[in-house]
Design an enzyme around this catalytic site. Structure first.
Site, PDB file in Angstrom:
ATOM      1  N   GLU A  51       0.831  -1.210   0.000  1.00  0.00           N
ATOM      2  CA  GLU A  51       0.000   0.000   0.000  1.00  0.00           C
ATOM      3  C   GLU A  51       0.859   1.251   0.000  1.00  0.00           C
ATOM      4  O   GLU A  51       1.810   1.369   0.787  1.00  0.00           O
ATOM      5  CB  GLU A  51      -0.919  -0.016   1.220  1.00  0.00           C
ATOM      6  CG  GLU A  51      -2.331   0.349   0.917  1.00  0.00           C
ATOM      7  CD  GLU A  51      -2.994  -0.618  -0.066  1.00  0.00           C
ATOM      8  OE1 GLU A  51      -3.175  -0.238  -1.247  1.00  0.00           O
ATOM      9  OE2 GLU A  51      -3.335  -1.732   0.341  1.00  0.00           O
ATOM     10  N   HIS A  52       0.539   2.179  -0.874  1.00  0.00           N
ATOM     11  CA  HIS A  52       1.258   3.451  -1.052  1.00  0.00           C
ATOM     12  C   HIS A  52       2.697   3.225  -1.481  1.00  0.00           C
ATOM     13  O   HIS A  52       3.553   4.090  -1.291  1.00  0.00           O
ATOM     14  CB  HIS A  52       1.193   4.293   0.226  1.00  0.00           C
ATOM     15  CG  HIS A  52      -0.157   4.896   0.470  1.00  0.00           C
ATOM     16  ND1 HIS A  52      -0.490   6.174   0.094  1.00  0.00           N
ATOM     17  CD2 HIS A  52      -1.279   4.370   1.036  1.00  0.00           C
ATOM     18  CE1 HIS A  52      -1.754   6.417   0.431  1.00  0.00           C
ATOM     19  NE2 HIS A  52      -2.254   5.337   0.996  1.00  0.00           N
ATOM     20  N   THR A  53       2.952   2.089  -2.085  1.00  0.00           N
ATOM     21  CA  THR A  53       4.267   1.831  -2.674  1.00  0.00           C
ATOM     22  C   THR A  53       4.285   2.149  -4.159  1.00  0.00           C
ATOM     23  O   THR A  53       5.354   2.355  -4.733  1.00  0.00           O
ATOM     24  CB  THR A  53       4.662   0.353  -2.475  1.00  0.00           C
ATOM     25  OG1 THR A  53       3.583  -0.483  -2.930  1.00  0.00           O
ATOM     26  CG2 THR A  53       4.943   0.046  -1.004  1.00  0.00           C
ATOM     27  N   ASP A  54       3.124   2.208  -4.795  1.00  0.00           N
ATOM     28  CA  ASP A  54       3.103   2.356  -6.256  1.00  0.00           C
ATOM     29  C   ASP A  54       3.689   3.680  -6.715  1.00  0.00           C
ATOM     30  O   ASP A  54       4.516   3.722  -7.628  1.00  0.00           O
ATOM     31  CB  ASP A  54       1.698   2.133  -6.827  1.00  0.00           C
ATOM     32  CG  ASP A  54       0.631   3.048  -6.266  1.00  0.00           C
ATOM     33  OD1 ASP A  54       0.892   3.727  -5.235  1.00  0.00           O
ATOM     34  OD2 ASP A  54      -0.470   3.100  -6.840  1.00  0.00           O
ATOM     35  N   GLY A 142     -12.490   1.519  -1.788  1.00  0.00           N
ATOM     36  CA  GLY A 142     -11.098   1.162  -1.975  1.00  0.00           C
ATOM     37  C   GLY A 142     -10.884  -0.039  -2.871  1.00  0.00           C
ATOM     38  O   GLY A 142      -9.801  -0.631  -2.866  1.00  0.00           O
ATOM     39  N   SER A 144     -11.321   0.107  -6.228  1.00  0.00           N
ATOM     40  CA  SER A 144     -11.015   0.631  -7.569  1.00  0.00           C
ATOM     41  C   SER A 144     -12.200   0.649  -8.514  1.00  0.00           C
ATOM     42  O   SER A 144     -12.118   0.226  -9.673  1.00  0.00           O
ATOM     43  CB  SER A 144      -9.851  -0.148  -8.204  1.00  0.00           C
ATOM     44  OG  SER A 144      -8.679   0.085  -7.484  1.00  0.00           O
ATOM     45  N   ASP A 190      -3.823   0.383  -9.851  1.00  0.00           N
ATOM     46  CA  ASP A 190      -5.239   0.068 -10.041  1.00  0.00           C
ATOM     47  C   ASP A 190      -5.537  -0.299 -11.490  1.00  0.00           C
ATOM     48  O   ASP A 190      -6.182  -1.313 -11.774  1.00  0.00           O
ATOM     49  CB  ASP A 190      -6.109   1.250  -9.617  1.00  0.00           C
ATOM     50  CG  ASP A 190      -6.057   1.512  -8.126  1.00  0.00           C
ATOM     51  OD1 ASP A 190      -5.451   0.696  -7.400  1.00  0.00           O
ATOM     52  OD2 ASP A 190      -6.606   2.537  -7.694  1.00  0.00           O
TER      53      ASP A 190
END
Length: 400
Positions: A51-54, A142, A144, A190
């Site tokens: 999570e929040h790595t993209d 959440g 997408s 996503d």
């Protein structure tokens, strides 16, 4: 499929017993007076971990859900596009002038117009079309829903126009529609997931190179299930907080002299944190670096067929999002705690945070009992009754 004007209604009589593909076709017939030329589906997605790595050029491991958005469509003459949705009583129609620049089409229809705009910006001759949308992907959870809409519209227009585009090219087009036209600063995960996932697999995605590997994720064979808990928690300041986390990560990477936080090895995390003066920034960095490593560790376990053993990594991911990245809310934390107390192997929030869904890895035979435990915990705290889905890794966007 967010309706930014707040309009949520059904333009055609809804049949709850009709599957989503049938609803899309019925909506098309109701609106345009004839059957569609075809139907195209794109799934929602759950992110198993990462999570929040993209947007930090890191690693993610999403899988597609059986929940899906379906677009029924047919060509029309000229450069005009009309679209109706079961989620809004207001259909939209726009031409080339309206999609010439971002901001001219607003509300939920901006996601559709954005796809047309992105294709035209890339030099493609986009066919005029009539479209009708139906979806089972919960909005604002959440999972997408916006990427599913973009991908289904994109698949329809590519097919109707005979456009020569590869699966590798499609996610960037959908992301550009959302980033540049709608104005949502999402990463590539996503759109990649809802377009490129395969049934029975998770998608190991390197967000820098966009290289993918399909990792076997056969839950049924292992006697397991992923229980998706739609917490129904209202998103609290999600847009601004998301942007602030992204800005903090970019600032930290600059301070550390690396292109992105992905370039900080987990083994060197302590030294990197010692170079940062602000405790909040240190916690943001610690989440991203350790989360990237958790993705890599999860992939190795799945390659070895050790699905149950990923549970502690899921739980550690949630603790990091709660304590270091500070993106969870009480309803989300309660769902995780209740699922773990009921015997889940691991549980974590999925999605950008500040509301949304929780994933719990459970024995298939215990899925209902776990759902009951979460519902009871919610009732005790006076939260809204959650909704539950069993997640089976599904295919990405395709024509039905």
């Amino acid at each position: 499929m967010t309706d930014r004007a707040g309009e949520v209604a059904d333009p055609a009589p809804a049949d709850p017993g009709r599957d989503v593909a049938g609803r899309a076709a019925a909506g098309f017939l109701h609106r345009y007076g004839e059957p569609p030329a075809g139907r195209w589906a794109a799934p929602g997605r759950a992110n198993l971990i990462g999570e929040h790595t993209d947007y930090n050029d890191g690693f993610v491991l999403p899988f597609a859900l059986p929940l899906r958005t379906v677009v029924a469509a047919a060509p029309r003459d000229g450069a005009r596009w009309s679209v109706c949705s079961e989620f809004s009583e207001h259909p939209a129609e726009f031409g080339a002038d309206e999609v010439a620049a971002p901001g001219r089409v607003t509300g939920w229809a901006a996601y559709v117009a954005g796809v047309v705009w992105a294709l035209r910006e890339a030099g493609h001759d986009v066919p005029g079309a009539r479209l009708a949308v139906a979806s089972d992907v919960p909005v604002g959870s959440g999972l997408s829903s916006s990427a599913a809409l973009e991908a289904a519209v994109l698949a329809a227009l590519v097919d109707l126009g005979g456009l020569e585009l590869t699966a590798e090219q499609l996610p960037r087009l959908a992301q550009r529609a959302e980033n540049a036209y709608v104005g949502a600063p999402t990463g590539i995960m996503d759109q990649s997931a809802v377009i490129r996932c395969r049934a029975g697999h998770a998608l190991f995605l390197d967000c820098r190179t966009e290289a993918v590997e399909h990792i076997p994720f056969d839950l049924a064979a292992a006697g397991l299930a992923v229980l998706v808990v739609d917490t129904r928690a209202p998103h609290r300041h999600a847009d601004g907080e998301y942007a602030s986390r992204r800005a903090a990560c970019e600032s930290a990477a600059e301070l550390l002299g690396v292109p992105a936080l992905r370039d900080v090895p987990a083994a060197d995390l302590g030294a990197a944190l010692a170079r940062l003066d602000d405790d909040e920034t240190r916690r943001r960095v610690r989440h991203v670096v350790t989360e990237d490593q958790r993705v890599l560790d999860t992939v190795e376990l799945l390659r070895a067929g050790r699905i149950r053993d990923v549970g502690p990594l899921l739980t550690a991911s949630h603790a990091s999002m709660r304590d270091d990245f500070e993106i969870t809310v009480p309803e989300v934390d309660t769902a995780v705690e209740a699922a773990l107390a009921a015997g889940a192997y691991g549980a974590r929030m999925t999605g950008g945070g500040f509301g949304g869904c929780v994933l719990a890895l459970v024995d298939a035979a215990r899925a209902d009992a776990t759902a009951d435990a979460v519902a009871s915990a919610y009732a005790e705290r006076g939260y809204r009754t959650p909704r539950f889905h069993r997640a089976t890794p599904a295919p990405g966007a395709h024509r039905l």
